[in-house]
Design a protein around this motif. Structure first.
Motif, PDB file in Angstrom:
ATOM      1  N   ASN A   1      30.465 -20.357 -16.500  1.00 29.35           N
ATOM      2  CA  ASN A   1      31.039 -20.755 -15.268  1.00 29.35           C
ATOM      3  C   ASN A   1      30.319 -21.686 -14.666  1.00 29.35           C
ATOM      4  O   ASN A   1      30.174 -22.003 -13.253  1.00 29.35           O
ATOM      5  CB  ASN A   1      31.173 -19.518 -14.192  1.00 29.35           C
ATOM      6  CG  ASN A   1      29.913 -18.887 -14.400  1.00 29.35           C
ATOM      7  OD1 ASN A   1      28.699 -19.325 -14.857  1.00 29.35           O
ATOM      8  ND2 ASN A   1      29.805 -17.531 -13.430  1.00 29.35           N
ATOM      9  N   LEU A   2      29.772 -22.660 -15.309  1.00 26.27           N
ATOM     10  CA  LEU A   2      28.850 -23.828 -14.954  1.00 26.27           C
ATOM     11  C   LEU A   2      29.773 -24.884 -14.380  1.00 26.27           C
ATOM     12  O   LEU A   2      30.447 -25.571 -15.171  1.00 26.27           O
ATOM     13  CB  LEU A   2      27.968 -24.367 -15.623  1.00 26.27           C
ATOM     14  CG  LEU A   2      27.097 -25.365 -15.239  1.00 26.27           C
ATOM     15  CD1 LEU A   2      26.329 -25.093 -13.925  1.00 26.27           C
ATOM     16  CD2 LEU A   2      26.019 -25.895 -16.380  1.00 26.27           C
ATOM     17  N   ARG A   3      30.044 -25.268 -13.076  1.00 24.26           N
ATOM     18  CA  ARG A   3      30.764 -26.268 -12.372  1.00 24.26           C
ATOM     19  C   ARG A   3      29.550 -27.496 -11.947  1.00 24.26           C
ATOM     20  O   ARG A   3      29.200 -26.988 -10.673  1.00 24.26           O
ATOM     21  CB  ARG A   3      31.561 -25.749 -11.534  1.00 24.26           C
ATOM     22  CG  ARG A   3      32.572 -26.778 -11.029  1.00 24.26           C
ATOM     23  CD  ARG A   3      33.625 -25.977  -9.922  1.00 24.26           C
ATOM     24  NE  ARG A   3      34.304 -26.976  -9.023  1.00 24.26           N
ATOM     25  CZ  ARG A   3      35.650 -27.218  -9.704  1.00 24.26           C
ATOM     26  NH1 ARG A   3      35.989 -27.072 -10.839  1.00 24.26           N
ATOM     27  NH2 ARG A   3      36.268 -28.155  -8.907  1.00 24.26           N
ATOM     28  N   ILE A   4      29.551 -28.536 -12.587  1.00 24.93           N
ATOM     29  CA  ILE A   4      28.436 -29.383 -11.983  1.00 24.93           C
ATOM     30  C   ILE A   4      29.413 -30.507 -10.842  1.00 24.93           C
ATOM     31  O   ILE A   4      30.069 -31.241 -11.498  1.00 24.93           O
ATOM     32  CB  ILE A   4      27.884 -29.976 -13.236  1.00 24.93           C
ATOM     33  CG1 ILE A   4      27.010 -29.290 -13.907  1.00 24.93           C
ATOM     34  CG2 ILE A   4      26.982 -31.374 -12.461  1.00 24.93           C
ATOM     35  CD1 ILE A   4      26.580 -29.664 -15.131  1.00 24.93           C
ATOM     36  N   ASP A   5      29.366 -30.211  -9.675  1.00 17.94           N
ATOM     37  CA  ASP A   5      30.063 -31.126  -8.701  1.00 17.94           C
ATOM     38  C   ASP A   5      29.075 -31.257  -7.575  1.00 17.94           C
ATOM     39  O   ASP A   5      27.642 -30.997  -7.587  1.00 17.94           O
ATOM     40  CB  ASP A   5      31.186 -30.231  -8.268  1.00 17.94           C
ATOM     41  CG  ASP A   5      30.739 -28.780  -7.573  1.00 17.94           C
ATOM     42  OD1 ASP A   5      29.617 -28.408  -7.316  1.00 17.94           O
ATOM     43  OD2 ASP A   5      31.620 -27.902  -7.510  1.00 17.94           O
ATOM     44  N   GLU A   6      29.526 -31.958  -6.716  1.00 21.09           N
ATOM     45  CA  GLU A   6      28.505 -32.362  -5.376  1.00 21.09           C
ATOM     46  C   GLU A   6      27.792 -31.082  -4.803  1.00 21.09           C
ATOM     47  O   GLU A   6      26.712 -31.261  -4.503  1.00 21.09           O
ATOM     48  CB  GLU A   6      29.418 -33.228  -4.300  1.00 21.09           C
ATOM     49  CG  GLU A   6      29.795 -34.482  -4.844  1.00 21.09           C
ATOM     50  CD  GLU A   6      30.540 -35.233  -3.707  1.00 21.09           C
ATOM     51  OE1 GLU A   6      30.525 -34.574  -2.511  1.00 21.09           O
ATOM     52  OE2 GLU A   6      31.080 -36.374  -4.113  1.00 21.09           O
ATOM     53  N   GLU A   7      28.474 -29.895  -4.849  1.00 20.70           N
ATOM     54  CA  GLU A   7      27.746 -28.716  -4.103  1.00 20.70           C
ATOM     55  C   GLU A   7      26.690 -28.269  -5.056  1.00 20.70           C
ATOM     56  O   GLU A   7      25.651 -27.806  -4.517  1.00 20.70           O
ATOM     57  CB  GLU A   7      28.887 -27.794  -3.858  1.00 20.70           C
ATOM     58  CG  GLU A   7      28.263 -26.339  -3.355  1.00 20.70           C
ATOM     59  CD  GLU A   7      29.329 -25.342  -3.213  1.00 20.70           C
ATOM     60  OE1 GLU A   7      28.745 -24.240  -2.839  1.00 20.70           O
ATOM     61  OE2 GLU A   7      30.566 -25.700  -3.428  1.00 20.70           O
ATOM     62  N   PHE A   8      26.830 -28.387  -6.345  1.00 22.04           N
ATOM     63  CA  PHE A   8      25.809 -27.930  -7.170  1.00 22.04           C
ATOM     64  C   PHE A   8      24.642 -28.851  -7.331  1.00 22.04           C
ATOM     65  O   PHE A   8      23.547 -28.486  -7.136  1.00 22.04           O
ATOM     66  CB  PHE A   8      26.483 -27.752  -8.393  1.00 22.04           C
ATOM     67  CG  PHE A   8      25.615 -27.434  -9.964  1.00 22.04           C
ATOM     68  CD1 PHE A   8      25.004 -26.257 -10.174  1.00 22.04           C
ATOM     69  CD2 PHE A   8      25.025 -28.838 -10.519  1.00 22.04           C
ATOM     70  CE1 PHE A   8      24.301 -26.105 -11.190  1.00 22.04           C
ATOM     71  CE2 PHE A   8      23.815 -28.483 -11.418  1.00 22.04           C
ATOM     72  CZ  PHE A   8      23.585 -27.080 -11.826  1.00 22.04           C
ATOM     73  N   MET A   9      24.962 -30.096  -7.400  1.00 21.73           N
ATOM     74  CA  MET A   9      23.906 -30.982  -7.372  1.00 21.73           C
ATOM     75  C   MET A   9      23.019 -30.943  -6.216  1.00 21.73           C
ATOM     76  O   MET A   9      21.890 -31.209  -6.053  1.00 21.73           O
ATOM     77  CB  MET A   9      24.596 -32.411  -7.608  1.00 21.73           C
ATOM     78  CG  MET A   9      25.090 -32.588  -8.711  1.00 21.73           C
ATOM     79  SD  MET A   9      24.145 -32.600 -10.456  1.00 21.73           S
ATOM     80  CE  MET A   9      23.147 -33.833 -10.051  1.00 21.73           C
ATOM     81  N   ALA A  10      23.689 -30.749  -4.972  1.00 25.38           N
ATOM     82  CA  ALA A  10      22.725 -30.565  -3.681  1.00 25.38           C
ATOM     83  C   ALA A  10      21.926 -29.511  -3.675  1.00 25.38           C
ATOM     84  O   ALA A  10      21.017 -29.670  -2.691  1.00 25.38           O
ATOM     85  CB  ALA A  10      23.978 -30.465  -2.591  1.00 25.38           C
ATOM     86  N   LYS A  11      22.053 -28.449  -4.543  1.00 20.31           N
ATOM     87  CA  LYS A  11      21.078 -27.492  -4.518  1.00 20.31           C
ATOM     88  C   LYS A  11      19.788 -27.791  -5.578  1.00 20.31           C
ATOM     89  O   LYS A  11      18.946 -26.997  -5.730  1.00 20.31           O
ATOM     90  CB  LYS A  11      21.795 -26.225  -4.941  1.00 20.31           C
ATOM     91  CG  LYS A  11      22.994 -25.839  -4.288  1.00 20.31           C
ATOM     92  CD  LYS A  11      23.694 -24.536  -4.852  1.00 20.31           C
ATOM     93  CE  LYS A  11      25.185 -23.994  -3.982  1.00 20.31           C
ATOM     94  NZ  LYS A  11      25.524 -22.942  -4.585  1.00 20.31           N
ATOM     95  N   LEU A  12      19.796 -28.835  -6.254  1.00 20.58           N
ATOM     96  CA  LEU A  12      18.893 -28.929  -7.220  1.00 20.58           C
ATOM     97  C   LEU A  12      17.684 -29.884  -6.441  1.00 20.58           C
ATOM     98  O   LEU A  12      17.960 -30.469  -5.202  1.00 20.58           O
ATOM     99  CB  LEU A  12      19.457 -29.866  -8.388  1.00 20.58           C
ATOM    100  CG  LEU A  12      20.474 -29.431  -9.059  1.00 20.58           C
ATOM    101  CD1 LEU A  12      20.992 -30.376 -10.379  1.00 20.58           C
ATOM    102  CD2 LEU A  12      20.252 -27.946  -9.670  1.00 20.58           C
TER     103      LEU A  12
END
Length: 311
Positions: free
Chosen positions: A253-264
């Protein structure tokens, strides 16, 4: 002359079949500087003009095979390949690989890159290659992929600088040769922490034990723990059907989007040795996605390796 019993301490060697043969001092003081010089001057005088490379692949490959082909061509040599080798070199006899290596030596091939996941084949090929005085590279075996490890280490050095002390999250299918090779490569460095976020399988326990003995710290993680990583290493399922099965079970269920990248972390980079094969949903353009730079690095690492072994 090679040191077959341990790690290399010299710049010239004949066979690379195990990531465990690599030595940090050699990687950092010889291979990486040579890769950097080849990057700066692709027009390198073609030092391998007249030399030959045979890519004997029993499994399909895009990046490994293509980068070796391109590397040999840029160095002036001639690459030959068989990607579905079982169609031309049957595996019906116990000593088939020895016969193939002997035949390639008889045809004056200068080097072989072998990919096979059959148990014990790489070891038999290494023995015959040594008997034939033929250089041999493991292009991907059941449990190892040393040139992928070199590519990944080179990429880490270029992307984050110091590998010592890095926190690296391995995500996806982690019971795979790419991951085993990476872990063995990381064991050359100090203070490395590996967070496992598996969608499928577990890291090879023997490899984990081997790396722990050399100082690597392992921990299990979740998607939330990726926010602490310096590097995220994606490794996709074995087939599209496998990916679809995992997704249907909610395990992929890994979805690499802007929301995901913002958490890194701002400096976190994402690597993918499978090169965005469609397994992961990557829905954003971000400079921290280093997969294409990783692919380019594989070319220069393999150029440096061929130059070292055949030059």
């Amino acid at each position: 002359m090679s040191n077959f019993g341990g790690r290399w301490s010299m710049s010239r060697f004949e066979r690379l079949t195990r990531t465990g043969q690599l030595d940090r001092a050699w990687v950092e003081s010889e291979l990486i500087p040579l890769a950097e010089s080849l990057r700066e001057k692709v027009d390198n005088g073609q030092p391998l003009r007249g030399r030959s490379l045979y890519l004997l692949f029993y499994e399909p490959s895009l990046l490994t095979r293509t980068s070796f082909e391109r590397a040999m061509g840029l160095l002036g040599g001639t690459p030959y390949f068989t990607e579905d080798a079982s169609q031309f070199f049957p595996v019906t006899t116990p000593d088939y690989i020895e016969n193939i290596i002997a035949n390639l030596a008889a045809m004056h091939m200068d080097m072989v890159v072998l990919r096979s996941s059959d148990q014990g084949v790489m070891e038999k090929a290494e023995e015959e290659a040594e008997a034939q005085s033929m250089p041999l590279i493991n292009g991907g075996s059941l449990e190892d992929h040393p040139t992928q490890a070199l590519t990944d280490l080179y990429t880490l050095k270029r992307e984050i600088g110091a590998v010592d002390g890095a926190r690296i999250a391995v995500v996806g299918r982690i019971d795979h040769r790419n991951v085993s090779a990476l872990l063995r490569g990381l064991a050359m460095y100090e203070g490395v922490t590996v967070t496992q976020v598996p969608f499928s399988g577990q890291a090879d326990p023997d490899v984990v034990s081997e790396c722990e003995a050399q100082g690597v710290t392992f921990e299990m993680g979740t998607m939330d723990s990726l926010s602490e990583a310096d590097v995220i290493y994606l490794n996709g399922p074995r087939t599209v059907a496998h990916a679809q099965l995992l997704k249907s079970r909610g395990a992929f269920n890994l979805r690499i989007d802007e929301e995901f990248m913002a958490k890194l972390k701002p400096g976190c980079v994402i690597l993918d040795p499978m090169q965005r094969s469609g397994d992961f949903d990557i829905l954003v353009s971000d400079s921290r996605l280093a997969n294409y730079r990783q692919a380019e690095n594989s070319l220069f690492v393999r150029m440096a390796l061929l130059r070292t072994m055949l030059g």
